[in-house]
Structures are given as structure tokens and as C-alpha cells.
Design a protein around this motif. Structure first.
Motif: not given
Length: 245
Positions: A154-155, A190-191, A219-221, A226-229
């Protein structure tokens, strides 16, 4: 603070707006530029980093870039002045998907901007329309390294795995003549640069009205990464030629 401002701040400490180190960029351009007097187009050029490197490395090369961000294009012009290559660079502020030129190009780039066309294959279809005989395309896009979560899809969009991505590209009439799969170090560098640059700017400008928004975006990114992708998303760059060329 709009998306272009966030992107500009976020990429301040990274050599290019994609998870690639300097050596990877050098090798991809060496494979993609067919000759020293090539005409190069970047669809979604941002600050023109790819074009500026190509121009600096090839004194007879000419380049054009297309992007909707006036701020990014202004930055590209400033850097082109600094490098002494502005007379060989033309920039267009418009939607890359609607761009038309009176001539064809020997190399067409679209790295990290395939969303502007609706995905990888649609990007390649658009690039083909700009490509001169014997020309090449350098495209960069994500792929799933393993099964993603529904939140990741979804993201980020509905990517395929690496073998399926390559199969689709080949079936669409392209032959890979070069490529690069970003390493975990490149992806993480990069992140961290992305989120770190935003956070640093916010902390250095506490009285700026955009400071809280920038820190929130960082913070959101970081949390999403870290938690999703982080463990499922890879990045692939391909240098391609039309199979029937």
C-alpha cells in the motif's frame, strides 16, 4: 513545506537521489552513454545529478532534463554554472510524462521516477518514444526481495520480485546490457542520509515554521523504512537496448 522542499533537504547529504554509491553511478553511466558526443535525456531529473556527471565526464555530450520542481531545476542550473557545463544543458519545467522533443536521444534516463509514468513498463514505453536508433535506456526502480506485507504494498506500490521484473522487461522487447542491484549498504546509507538530513535541518532551525514538519517527516519515514519495508524492498538499475534495434 511541500514535497519538493522535503526532498531537497532530505537529499542534501547523498550524492544522488537513489540508493547508489559513486562507483555504481560511474559504472552505470559508462555503460549507458554510447559515445562521447551523445545526446542525453533525463525524465524526472530532479537536481540534474545524473546529467551533470555525464556532462562533466564527456566534453562533447549535450543533455536535457525534465522535472516539475522549479527549485530542483534552479539547483541544477547553479551546479551546471559551477562545473562550467551550463551551455550544454537544457532544462524543462514540466510533467515528464507529457514531454516532447523535436529530436531523439542516445541515452534516456529515468531513475527513481517511474511513478511519474505509472510504473516500470509504462516508463520504458515512454522512453522508447524518445530513443534514437542504437540508443540505450537507464532505468531504476524497486523490486521485492521477499514477500511484502500489505502495508508495504500500500505504501510503495505493487512491485514484483527481481526475476519477474527482468522477465517482464525482456518480454516487453528490451535486452539488458548492464545493471546494478543496490547492496544493503547502499540502501541503508541512502535511507540514513535521507532521514538524517531532514532531522539535522530541523534541529538546526528550531525557530523555522517548517522545522516541526521536517522533523515529523524524518521520523515518519524512518519508522516506515525500519518497520515496514527495509527487509523487503530492493532497488535495481538496468541499462537496456531495444531487442529489435
Amino acid at each position: 513545506m511541500d514535497r519538493q522542499q522535503i526532498s531537497r533537504l532530505a537529499h542534501a547529504d547523498h550524492p544522488i537521489a537513489a540508493p547508489l554509491d559513486d562507483e555504481a553511478v560511474r559504472r552505470l553511466l559508462a555503460r549507458g552513454v554510447p559515445r562521447g558526443d551523445a545526446r542525453v535525456l533525463d525524465l524526472g531529473c530532479g537536481g540534474g545529478e545524473w546529467l551533470l556527471r555525464a556532462l562533466a565526464g564527456h566534453p562533447r555530450l549535450t543533455a536535457e532534463g525534465v522535472d516539475i520542481s522549479g527549485t530542483s531545476l534552479a539547483r541544477a542550473h547553479e551546479e551546471a554554472d559551477r562545473l562550467g557545463v551550463r551551455d550544454r544543458l537544457v532544462l524543462h519545467r514540466q510533467d515528464a510524462a507529457r514531454f516532447a522533443a523535436p529530436h531523439r536521444f542516445d541515452l534516456v534516463l529515468c531513475v527513481g521516477s517511474t511513478h511519474a509514468f505509472g510504473g516500470l513498463l509504462a516508463t520504458l514505453e515512454a522512453a522508447r518514444e524518445h530513443l534514437a536508433p542504437g540508443g540505450r535506456v537507464l532505468v531504476g526502480d524497486g523490486f521485492w526481495e521477499r514477500e511484502p506485507s500489505a502495508d508495504a504494498v500500500e505504501m510503495l506500490g505493487d512491485f514484483a520480485d527481481l526475476p519477474t521484473t527482468l522477465d517482464r522487461v525482456v518480454a516487453d522487447g528490451w535486452t539488458p546490457v548492464g545493471g546494478h542491484v543496490s547492496s544493503r549498504r547502499e540502501l541503508d546509507d541512502y535511507e540514513w542520509a535521507w532521514t538524517g538530513s531532514l532531522a539535522s535541518w530541523a534541529l538546526d532551525h528550531p525557530d523555522d515554521p517548517d522545522s516541526a514538519q521536517a522533523l515529523g517527516a524524518a521520523t515518519t519515514h524512518r519508522d516506515q523504512w525500519l518497520r515496514v519495508y527495509r527487509d523487503v524492498l530492493g532497488f535495481l538499475c538496468l541499462v537496456l537496448r531495444p531487442t529489435d534495434d
